[in-house]
Design an enzyme around this catalytic site. Sequence first.
Site, PDB file in Angstrom:
ATOM      1  N   CYS A  97       6.825   9.770  -0.549  1.00 25.34           N
ATOM      2  CA  CYS A  97       6.000  10.574  -0.193  1.00 25.34           C
ATOM      3  C   CYS A  97       5.396  11.822  -0.786  1.00 25.34           C
ATOM      4  O   CYS A  97       6.559  12.785  -0.989  1.00 25.34           O
ATOM      5  CB  CYS A  97       5.506  11.032   1.481  1.00 25.34           C
ATOM      6  SG  CYS A  97       4.921  12.542   2.649  1.00 25.34           S
ATOM      7  N   ARG A 135       0.502  -0.937   0.271  1.00 30.43           N
ATOM      8  CA  ARG A 135      -0.026  -0.009   0.192  1.00 30.43           C
ATOM      9  C   ARG A 135       1.373   1.775   0.078  1.00 30.43           C
ATOM     10  O   ARG A 135       0.881   1.730  -1.138  1.00 30.43           O
ATOM     11  CB  ARG A 135      -0.818  -0.086   1.753  1.00 30.43           C
ATOM     12  CG  ARG A 135      -2.384   0.800   0.385  1.00 30.43           C
ATOM     13  CD  ARG A 135      -2.258   2.256   0.653  1.00 30.43           C
ATOM     14  NE  ARG A 135      -1.402   2.853   2.209  1.00 30.43           N
ATOM     15  CZ  ARG A 135      -0.940   4.473   2.961  1.00 30.43           C
ATOM     16  NH1 ARG A 135      -0.950   5.121   1.891  1.00 30.43           N
ATOM     17  NH2 ARG A 135      -0.457   4.053   3.328  1.00 30.43           N
ATOM     18  N   HIS A 156       9.760   6.618   7.985  1.00 32.84           N
ATOM     19  CA  HIS A 156      10.205   6.859   6.129  1.00 32.84           C
ATOM     20  C   HIS A 156      11.631   6.812   6.907  1.00 32.84           C
ATOM     21  O   HIS A 156      11.895   7.804   7.621  1.00 32.84           O
ATOM     22  CB  HIS A 156       9.524   7.504   5.909  1.00 32.84           C
ATOM     23  CG  HIS A 156       8.449   7.790   5.297  1.00 32.84           C
ATOM     24  ND1 HIS A 156       7.815   7.499   4.316  1.00 32.84           N
ATOM     25  CD2 HIS A 156       7.112   7.590   6.176  1.00 32.84           C
ATOM     26  CE1 HIS A 156       6.871   6.476   3.980  1.00 32.84           C
ATOM     27  NE2 HIS A 156       5.998   6.767   5.355  1.00 32.84           N
TER      28      HIS A 156
END
Length: 315
Positions: free
Chosen positions: A248, A21, A217
């Site tokens: 992102c 995802r 991240h």
Amino acid sequence: MTRVQDVYPDNKVILREVGLRDGLQLVKKFPSTAAKQRWIRDEYAAGVRNFEVGSFLPAKTFPQFADVRDIVQTVASLPGAYGIALALNERGVNEALASGVAEVATVVSATEEHSQANANRSRESAIANVKRLCELRDASAHRPVVNAAISMALGCSIVGPVDPNEVLRLTEKLYEAGVDMVAIADTVGYAGPKQVGELTKGAVRIAGSKPVCVHLHDTRGMGIANASAALDAGARVLDGSLGGLGGCPFAPGATGNVVFEDLVFLCESKGFPTGIDLEKLIAVRAILRAEMPGETLYGGLARAGLPCGTAAKAA
């Protein structure tokens, strides 16, 4: 044992594969449904049990998740495996509930500015949406786990530094709204271990017996160090993506999520058994290379291999 304890047992580290995802949200080319199913089955054979499988978002806008219902069923067919799907509005929540997915995830922004820019709504409105999601869960037949992530929790792409007390206030509000788990997300990779450890410790204190997830991240190379700090602070659920896949939209040029394989190695080195075979896990990268040859895959373990004398099979 409650449904939450079934998925997230007490005093056990759970590592969640979010590559299917979060890892695919920005890619130009994405794996076929059959390749996603091989990815899941091969990771399952390596010992992975928790998979974020996609989003219930409009397929026209997000074609990489058009097959989310098929992927939900693939995970559900594997004994002891749990699927997680993202839903951002009531339509998506109803579709997620109808799919039978084991866990529904949603997102609240840490800052008012990001909430307005990203979702065109206030944080209080976002929390009201989460409360409605929990009401729909309670009325559903299978009552999935509900997880709410606080995005930009350690630094915002719009306003910069974020007050940790504000994140903890939102954490309290989300548990009061009825969520089973809050995820602290360093969405753009701003933080270092000190900030991650302190915020995680505060969230764990508020959560009490409920689990806390930390979603990291690797934008500035702090992903593994931050994961170590989160473990030391009491987090027992961590997200990662195979090969560090992802990125992102608010951090152009940034690398993706913390590398899943390196995260497994970190946990094992700290004495947290994961049940994941690292050599089998690393071998799954071949599917990503074949399906998305233009995507960069990261990872120290895949590059250098296991240290001499280290067993690949986790305890």
